[in-house]
Design a protein around this motif. Structure first.
Motif, mmCIF file in Angstrom:
data_model
loop_
_atom_site.group_PDB
_atom_site.id
_atom_site.type_symbol
_atom_site.label_atom_id
_atom_site.label_comp_id
_atom_site.label_asym_id
_atom_site.label_seq_id
_atom_site.Cartn_x
_atom_site.Cartn_y
_atom_site.Cartn_z
ATOM 1 N N ASP A 1 52.559 50.131 33.159
ATOM 2 C CA ASP A 1 51.895 51.561 32.347
ATOM 3 C C ASP A 1 50.307 51.131 32.891
ATOM 4 O OD1 ASP A 1 54.357 51.069 30.543
ATOM 5 O OD2 ASP A 1 53.692 48.731 29.753
ATOM 6 N N PHE A 2 50.132 50.428 33.927
ATOM 7 C CA PHE A 2 48.274 50.329 34.287
ATOM 8 C C PHE A 2 48.206 50.069 36.009
ATOM 9 C CE2 PHE A 2 49.327 46.548 30.822
ATOM 10 C CZ PHE A 2 48.823 47.384 29.716
ATOM 11 N N LYS A 3 49.255 50.975 36.447
ATOM 12 C CA LYS A 3 49.542 51.537 37.772
ATOM 13 C C LYS A 3 48.401 53.016 37.816
ATOM 14 C CE LYS A 3 51.899 51.457 40.681
ATOM 15 N NZ LYS A 3 53.935 51.471 41.288
ATOM 16 N N SER A 4 47.697 53.077 38.744
ATOM 17 C CA SER A 4 47.107 54.376 38.830
ATOM 18 C C SER A 4 48.002 54.655 40.227
ATOM 19 C CB SER A 4 45.255 54.343 38.951
ATOM 20 O OG SER A 4 44.912 53.232 39.929
ATOM 21 N N ASP A 5 47.243 55.964 40.741
ATOM 22 C CA ASP A 5 47.471 57.209 42.164
ATOM 23 C C ASP A 5 46.748 56.201 42.953
ATOM 24 O OD1 ASP A 5 49.653 57.942 40.602
ATOM 25 O OD2 ASP A 5 48.150 60.073 40.460
ATOM 26 N N SER A 6 45.597 55.480 43.042
ATOM 27 C CA SER A 6 44.883 55.283 44.289
ATOM 28 C C SER A 6 44.893 53.382 44.211
ATOM 29 C CB SER A 6 43.239 55.279 43.619
ATOM 30 O OG SER A 6 42.907 54.851 43.127
ATOM 31 N N GLU A 7 44.798 52.959 45.281
ATOM 32 C CA GLU A 7 44.838 51.612 45.459
ATOM 33 C C GLU A 7 43.735 50.573 44.760
ATOM 34 O OE1 GLU A 7 44.830 48.248 49.187
ATOM 35 O OE2 GLU A 7 44.620 50.687 49.506
ATOM 36 N N ALA A 8 44.161 49.777 44.098
ATOM 37 C CA ALA A 8 43.476 49.107 42.938
ATOM 38 C C ALA A 8 42.694 48.383 43.712
ATOM 39 C CB ALA A 8 43.854 47.918 42.297
ATOM 40 N N THR A 9 40.327 48.157 43.633
ATOM 41 C CA THR A 9 40.084 47.736 44.386
ATOM 42 C C THR A 9 39.191 46.440 43.306
ATOM 43 O OG1 THR A 9 38.880 50.122 44.807
ATOM 44 C CG2 THR A 9 37.521 48.425 45.245
ATOM 45 N N PHE A 10 39.156 45.419 43.941
ATOM 46 C CA PHE A 10 38.548 43.678 43.783
ATOM 47 C C PHE A 10 37.297 43.587 44.117
ATOM 48 C CE2 PHE A 10 39.328 39.429 42.477
ATOM 49 C CZ PHE A 10 39.711 39.840 41.624
ATOM 50 N N ARG A 11 36.216 43.508 42.587
ATOM 51 C CA ARG A 11 34.971 43.652 43.531
ATOM 52 C C ARG A 11 34.448 42.044 42.624
ATOM 53 N NH1 ARG A 11 34.052 47.946 46.675
ATOM 54 N NH2 ARG A 11 34.447 49.942 45.313
ATOM 55 N N SER A 12 33.444 41.776 43.307
ATOM 56 C CA SER A 12 32.559 39.840 43.277
ATOM 57 C C SER A 12 31.978 40.991 42.188
ATOM 58 C CB SER A 12 32.134 40.234 44.274
ATOM 59 O OG SER A 12 32.891 39.733 45.619
ATOM 60 N N ILE A 13 31.208 39.335 41.259
ATOM 61 C CA ILE A 13 29.883 39.532 40.318
ATOM 62 C C ILE A 13 28.548 39.672 40.999
ATOM 63 C CG2 ILE A 13 29.482 38.865 38.175
ATOM 64 C CD1 ILE A 13 32.480 38.315 37.657
ATOM 65 N N HIS A 14 27.700 40.566 40.773
ATOM 66 C CA HIS A 14 26.814 39.816 40.821
ATOM 67 C C HIS A 14 25.530 39.241 40.524
ATOM 68 C CE1 HIS A 14 22.345 41.323 43.056
ATOM 69 N NE2 HIS A 14 22.975 41.814 43.281
ATOM 70 N N ARG A 15 24.534 38.811 41.398
ATOM 71 C CA ARG A 15 24.449 37.152 40.390
ATOM 72 C C ARG A 15 23.676 37.942 39.446
ATOM 73 N NH1 ARG A 15 21.523 34.321 45.423
ATOM 74 N NH2 ARG A 15 22.878 34.651 46.244
ATOM 75 N N ASP A 16 22.972 39.062 39.383
ATOM 76 C CA ASP A 16 22.004 39.937 38.643
ATOM 77 C C ASP A 16 23.001 40.356 37.685
ATOM 78 O OD1 ASP A 16 19.449 38.474 40.217
ATOM 79 O OD2 ASP A 16 19.522 40.015 41.672
ATOM 80 N N SER A 17 23.785 40.696 37.093
ATOM 81 C CA SER A 17 24.892 41.223 36.436
ATOM 82 C C SER A 17 24.392 40.328 35.009
ATOM 83 C CB SER A 17 25.688 41.712 36.894
ATOM 84 O OG SER A 17 26.918 40.956 37.431
ATOM 85 N N ILE A 18 25.423 40.632 33.948
ATOM 86 C CA ILE A 18 25.420 39.556 32.384
ATOM 87 C C ILE A 18 26.043 39.183 33.090
ATOM 88 C CG2 ILE A 18 26.426 41.844 32.154
ATOM 89 C CD1 ILE A 18 24.126 39.120 29.476
ATOM 90 N N MET A 19 27.361 39.365 34.091
ATOM 91 C CA MET A 19 27.948 39.240 33.461
ATOM 92 C C MET A 19 28.479 37.553 34.347
ATOM 93 S SD MET A 19 30.949 40.017 32.386
ATOM 94 C CE MET A 19 32.580 39.068 33.021
#
Length: 300
Positions: free
Chosen positions: A72-90
């Motif tokens: 139900d959540f697959k996409s045609d492109s390969e999923a990319t997993f990102r780090s969280i930048h130290r200056d971001s709200i996250m």
């Protein structure tokens, strides 16, 4: 408040429907109560998200799902997993989570009664406990997803008890169940990167796999070895594949993993007819096997 809502998101293959939720906002505190959301074959209900604070948000997430289907959540492109930048709200977010899923369906396998709990702090998602019925057995694991580095790093340690060979082979993409029998898998693995190919190429750690009192229904490699060694004539019919297959008392080995290469020097297959030992490697990147085996006939 939303009752029987509908929403289509471009990154999901299926729309969100039957949306029933209540949202309440009081100063620095927000709370969302989800009664039901359906996306394809995935159904969520009785879930809650609470957020406190603005400068240093703290989240508390509790998710209950009747079913989860990855398709139900697959996409045609390969999923990319990102780090969280130290200056971001996250990077300032902390919190805890609980996850309960009745039935889960992934690409080549499924599971039931999945439970997970943990916390998020310093850009690290700590899974303190993960349990569930998977691969025909029971999984008990823990891990961490480290999003504070230049590339994400994921560590997992745990075991699966009473796992069946057929479920494991299906999960690896096998079309038929060649091995029947219960076994145990335990391991400690670490990988890093942003895509699935990165995970495989950086995989490292230790894995042990053992199965007892099973049957090999079909194994082309063994058949070719027997033919080359002319073992059928040598054993005078003592060793042969029966209609039920080749029965064994124990099979398995321990593997060292580095850069996606699984290496063992203690593989063993112990059957009433023969003892097979082996050493070699399995390359997870190109799915090639390179090894040497020794066949010792046990002829009365």
């Amino acid at each position: 408040r939303v009752n029987n809502g509908f929403l289509r998101l471009p990154w999901f293959t299926e729309p969100l429907k039957e949306i029933n939720l209540n949202a309440e906002f009081k100063g620095d505190t927000s709370e969302i109560l989800i009664k039901r959301i359906v996306c394809g074959q995935t159904a969520m209900g009785n879930s809650k998200l609470r957020m406190e604070g603005r400068d240093n948000p703290r989240l508390s997430l509790s998710v209950a799902m009747d079913t989860f289907n990855l398709n139900d959540f697959k996409s045609d492109s390969e999923a990319t997993f990102r780090s969280i930048h130290r200056d971001s709200i996250m990077s300032k977010v902390t919190g805890d989570f609980n996850l309960n899923v009745g039935t889960i369906n992934l690409l080549n396998t499924s599971g039931t009664q999945l439970r997970a709990s943990g916390n998020f702090h310093d850009r690290k998602l700590n899974v303190n406990r993960f349990t569930g019925n998977v691969l025909g057995g029971y999984a008990d694991a823990a891990g961490v997803v480290d999003l504070s580095q230049s590339k994400p790093a994921i560590g997992v340690q745990g075991k699966i008890l009473s796992m069946t060979g057929g479920h494991l082979l299906n999960a690896l993409g096998a079309k038929t169940s060649m091995i029947e029998g219960e076994g145990v898998v335990s391991g400690n693995l670490l990988f890093r990167g942003e895509k699935k190919t990165d995970f495989i190429e950086t995989l490292q750690g230790d894995v042990g796999m053992y199965s007892r009192n099973g049957t090999i229904r079909k194994w082309n490699l063994l058949a070719k070895i027997f033919s080359l060694l002319n073992l059928y004539d040598l054993f005078h019919g003592k060793v042969r594949f029966t209609e039920d297959g080749l029965k064994y008392a124990k099979m398995g080995g321990s593997f060292k993993v580095k850069d996606g290469l699984f290496t063992t020097d203690n593989f063993v297959l112990d059957s009433p007819s023969m003892l097979i030992t082996g050493k070699g490697s399995i390359n997870a990147k190109n799915q090639e096997i390179d090894g040497t085996i020794t066949v010792s006939p046990l002829v009365a």
